[in-house]
Design a protein around this motif. Structure first.
Motif, mmCIF file in Angstrom:
data_model
loop_
_atom_site.group_PDB
_atom_site.id
_atom_site.type_symbol
_atom_site.label_atom_id
_atom_site.label_comp_id
_atom_site.label_asym_id
_atom_site.label_seq_id
_atom_site.Cartn_x
_atom_site.Cartn_y
_atom_site.Cartn_z
ATOM 1 N N THR A 1 -8.302 -21.782 -40.165
ATOM 2 C CA THR A 1 -9.440 -22.571 -40.632
ATOM 3 C C THR A 1 -10.091 -23.271 -39.438
ATOM 4 O OG1 THR A 1 -7.995 -24.469 -41.027
ATOM 5 C CG2 THR A 1 -8.378 -22.962 -42.883
ATOM 6 N N PRO A 2 -11.310 -23.805 -39.609
ATOM 7 C CA PRO A 2 -11.910 -24.564 -38.520
ATOM 8 C C PRO A 2 -10.980 -25.680 -38.047
ATOM 9 C CG PRO A 2 -13.535 -24.118 -40.212
ATOM 10 C CD PRO A 2 -12.230 -23.646 -40.760
ATOM 11 N N GLY A 3 -10.839 -25.776 -36.736
ATOM 12 C CA GLY A 3 -9.912 -26.745 -36.157
ATOM 13 C C GLY A 3 -8.580 -26.152 -35.755
ATOM 14 N N SER A 4 -8.284 -24.929 -36.229
ATOM 15 C CA SER A 4 -7.026 -24.267 -35.865
ATOM 16 C C SER A 4 -7.032 -23.903 -34.384
ATOM 17 C CB SER A 4 -6.829 -22.990 -36.690
ATOM 18 O OG SER A 4 -6.678 -23.271 -38.059
ATOM 19 N N ARG A 5 -5.830 -23.795 -33.828
ATOM 20 C CA ARG A 5 -5.645 -23.302 -32.465
ATOM 21 C C ARG A 5 -4.885 -21.989 -32.558
ATOM 22 N NH1 ARG A 5 -8.282 -25.922 -28.074
ATOM 23 N NH2 ARG A 5 -8.774 -28.022 -28.792
ATOM 24 N N VAL A 6 -5.356 -20.971 -31.829
ATOM 25 C CA VAL A 6 -4.749 -19.645 -31.920
ATOM 26 C C VAL A 6 -4.593 -19.028 -30.535
ATOM 27 C CG1 VAL A 6 -5.710 -19.199 -34.219
ATOM 28 C CG2 VAL A 6 -6.988 -18.503 -32.196
ATOM 29 N N ASN A 7 -3.633 -18.121 -30.433
ATOM 30 C CA ASN A 7 -3.543 -17.217 -29.295
ATOM 31 C C ASN A 7 -4.142 -15.881 -29.722
ATOM 32 O OD1 ASN A 7 -2.254 -19.159 -27.778
ATOM 33 N ND2 ASN A 7 -0.208 -18.336 -28.095
ATOM 34 N N VAL A 8 -4.880 -15.256 -28.826
ATOM 35 C CA VAL A 8 -5.559 -14.000 -29.147
ATOM 36 C C VAL A 8 -4.838 -12.850 -28.459
ATOM 37 C CG1 VAL A 8 -7.744 -12.739 -29.090
ATOM 38 C CG2 VAL A 8 -7.750 -15.247 -29.296
ATOM 39 N N TYR A 9 -4.376 -11.893 -29.270
ATOM 40 C CA TYR A 9 -3.672 -10.714 -28.773
ATOM 41 C C TYR A 9 -4.579 -9.501 -28.910
ATOM 42 C CZ TYR A 9 0.737 -13.339 -28.966
ATOM 43 O OH TYR A 9 1.749 -14.244 -28.771
ATOM 44 N N ALA A 10 -4.472 -8.588 -27.959
ATOM 45 C CA ALA A 10 -5.236 -7.335 -28.019
ATOM 46 C C ALA A 10 -4.344 -6.187 -27.566
ATOM 47 C CB ALA A 10 -6.479 -7.421 -27.138
ATOM 48 N N THR A 11 -4.469 -5.049 -28.238
ATOM 49 C CA THR A 11 -3.712 -3.850 -27.853
ATOM 50 C C THR A 11 -4.673 -2.823 -27.265
ATOM 51 O OG1 THR A 11 -3.918 -3.047 -30.145
ATOM 52 C CG2 THR A 11 -1.889 -4.191 -29.556
ATOM 53 N N PHE A 12 -4.252 -2.200 -26.144
ATOM 54 C CA PHE A 12 -5.088 -1.236 -25.424
ATOM 55 C C PHE A 12 -4.328 0.073 -25.248
ATOM 56 C CE2 PHE A 12 -6.485 -5.419 -24.062
ATOM 57 C CZ PHE A 12 -7.865 -5.326 -24.070
ATOM 58 N N ASP B 1 -3.888 9.557 -19.149
ATOM 59 C CA ASP B 1 -2.902 10.326 -19.904
ATOM 60 C C ASP B 1 -1.498 10.004 -19.411
ATOM 61 O OD1 ASP B 1 -4.902 11.460 -21.323
ATOM 62 O OD2 ASP B 1 -4.983 13.325 -20.162
ATOM 63 N N GLY B 2 -0.633 9.733 -20.344
ATOM 64 C CA GLY B 2 0.753 9.429 -19.992
ATOM 65 C C GLY B 2 1.015 7.968 -19.708
ATOM 66 N N ALA B 3 -0.040 7.178 -19.502
ATOM 67 C CA ALA B 3 0.141 5.750 -19.247
ATOM 68 C C ALA B 3 0.498 5.057 -20.569
ATOM 69 C CB ALA B 3 -1.115 5.142 -18.657
ATOM 70 N N PRO B 4 1.378 4.076 -20.518
ATOM 71 C CA PRO B 4 1.821 3.421 -21.755
ATOM 72 C C PRO B 4 0.734 2.539 -22.361
ATOM 73 C CG PRO B 4 2.721 2.287 -19.851
ATOM 74 C CD PRO B 4 2.042 3.517 -19.319
ATOM 75 N N ASP B 5 0.746 2.465 -23.704
ATOM 76 C CA ASP B 5 -0.134 1.507 -24.376
ATOM 77 C C ASP B 5 0.381 0.091 -24.079
ATOM 78 O OD1 ASP B 5 -1.447 3.660 -25.411
ATOM 79 O OD2 ASP B 5 -0.431 3.589 -27.350
ATOM 80 N N GLN B 6 -0.516 -0.873 -24.137
ATOM 81 C CA GLN B 6 -0.135 -2.239 -23.800
ATOM 82 C C GLN B 6 -0.682 -3.227 -24.830
ATOM 83 O OE1 GLN B 6 -1.768 -2.813 -19.845
ATOM 84 N NE2 GLN B 6 0.192 -2.294 -18.874
ATOM 85 N N SER B 7 0.090 -4.273 -25.004
ATOM 86 C CA SER B 7 -0.365 -5.425 -25.787
ATOM 87 C C SER B 7 -0.515 -6.594 -24.830
ATOM 88 C CB SER B 7 0.652 -5.779 -26.886
ATOM 89 O OG SER B 7 0.289 -6.995 -27.525
ATOM 90 N N LYS B 8 -1.669 -7.251 -24.878
ATOM 91 C CA LYS B 8 -1.942 -8.343 -23.943
ATOM 92 C C LYS B 8 -2.349 -9.607 -24.698
ATOM 93 C CE LYS B 8 -3.473 -5.570 -19.971
ATOM 94 N NZ LYS B 8 -2.543 -6.162 -18.961
ATOM 95 N N ILE B 9 -1.915 -10.736 -24.174
ATOM 96 C CA ILE B 9 -2.421 -12.020 -24.655
ATOM 97 C C ILE B 9 -3.680 -12.314 -23.846
ATOM 98 C CG2 ILE B 9 -1.977 -14.475 -24.924
ATOM 99 C CD1 ILE B 9 0.970 -13.867 -25.104
ATOM 100 N N ILE B 10 -4.819 -12.247 -24.530
ATOM 101 C CA ILE B 10 -6.110 -12.394 -23.859
ATOM 102 C C ILE B 10 -6.468 -13.857 -23.630
ATOM 103 C CG2 ILE B 10 -8.574 -11.902 -24.038
ATOM 104 C CD1 ILE B 10 -6.887 -9.461 -23.498
#
Length: 235
Positions: A130-141, A146-155
């Protein structure tokens, strides 16, 4: 009945009449005071000094009952009025809270800007942000080659949410790379320029963007070594 008995009866009757007269007088005084004071209402008194531009909470005030006619027209009688407000000047301990002592909390601080992105309604919001919340934003790439691992990052860490919009149906390709149709919610953040760039990059190029709600007062900082995750490196 002799004369002494008659005098006793007369004195008793006079005593009763005096008592009734006194009682009537007391009732008259009480009625007069009540008519002057009027009904009581709830007001709120400052518990301790509050500095200017400080966000206000219920813990800053104590409830008191006061005659309505003694309160000014701008006295705060419902504490929900302080939601999203800050002190416009120093609030002194013992002062009665009035509406001209508070103003809306600015959505943005100096150096911040509003940025809105679409977040998956099911996996990214779940109705708890809700408005006023604090969050961490995660993104997966996907892997860069080819052959490189997928990654999850905290943006972005500790991002401030200032608005949550209505659920919108996305068409394929909206809000990311070739996504299937889904319901999404526009979330508006107050971010620094660098964090705004990180967020918009993630929205454009990440496979998925998720929000993680940060507990109030919790430590949302994340060491640099923990900001990127690869399954192969998880031990």
């Amino acid at each position: 009945m002799n004369s002494r008995q008659r005098r006793g009866v007369i004195l008793l009757v006079l005593s009763v009449l005096c008592a009734l007269g006194a009682f009537a007088g007391v009732l008259s005084v009480i009625d007069d005071v009540q008519s002057k004071v009027g009904p009581e209402v709830t007001a709120y008194r400052v518990k301790s000094d509050v500095k200017p531009y400080t966000a206000l909470g219920a813990e800053d005030f104590e409830r008191v009952e006061m005659p309505e006619r003694w309160l000014s027209e701008n006295a705060v009688t419902d504490l929900s009025a302080i939601r999203g407000k800050i002190a416009v000047t120093t609030l002194k301990k013992g002062s009665l809270l009035q509406s001209d002592m508070i103003v809306d909390q600015p959505a943005l601080r100096p150096g911040q800007q509003e940025v809105a992105i679409m977040i998956d309604a099911a996996t990214g919001v779940a109705g708890k942000i809700t408005p006023g919340s604090r969050v961490n934003v995660y993104a997966t790439f996907e892997g860069e080659r080819d052959g490189a691992p997928d990654q999850s990052k905290i943006i972005v860490t500790n991002a401030q949410v200032i608005d949550v919009g209505e659920i919108t149906a996305l068409e394929p390709g909206d809000g990311g790379r070739d996504r299937e149709p889904t319901d999404a919610v526009p979330i508006t953040f107050a971010l620094s320029t660098l964090d705004a760039q990180r967020l918009t990059y993630a929205e454009s190029f990440a496979e998925r963007v998720r929000l993680a709600l940060v507990a109030p007062g919790g430590d949302s900082s994340v060491p640099d070594k923990d900001r990127t995750y690869e399954l192969a490196k998880d031990k």
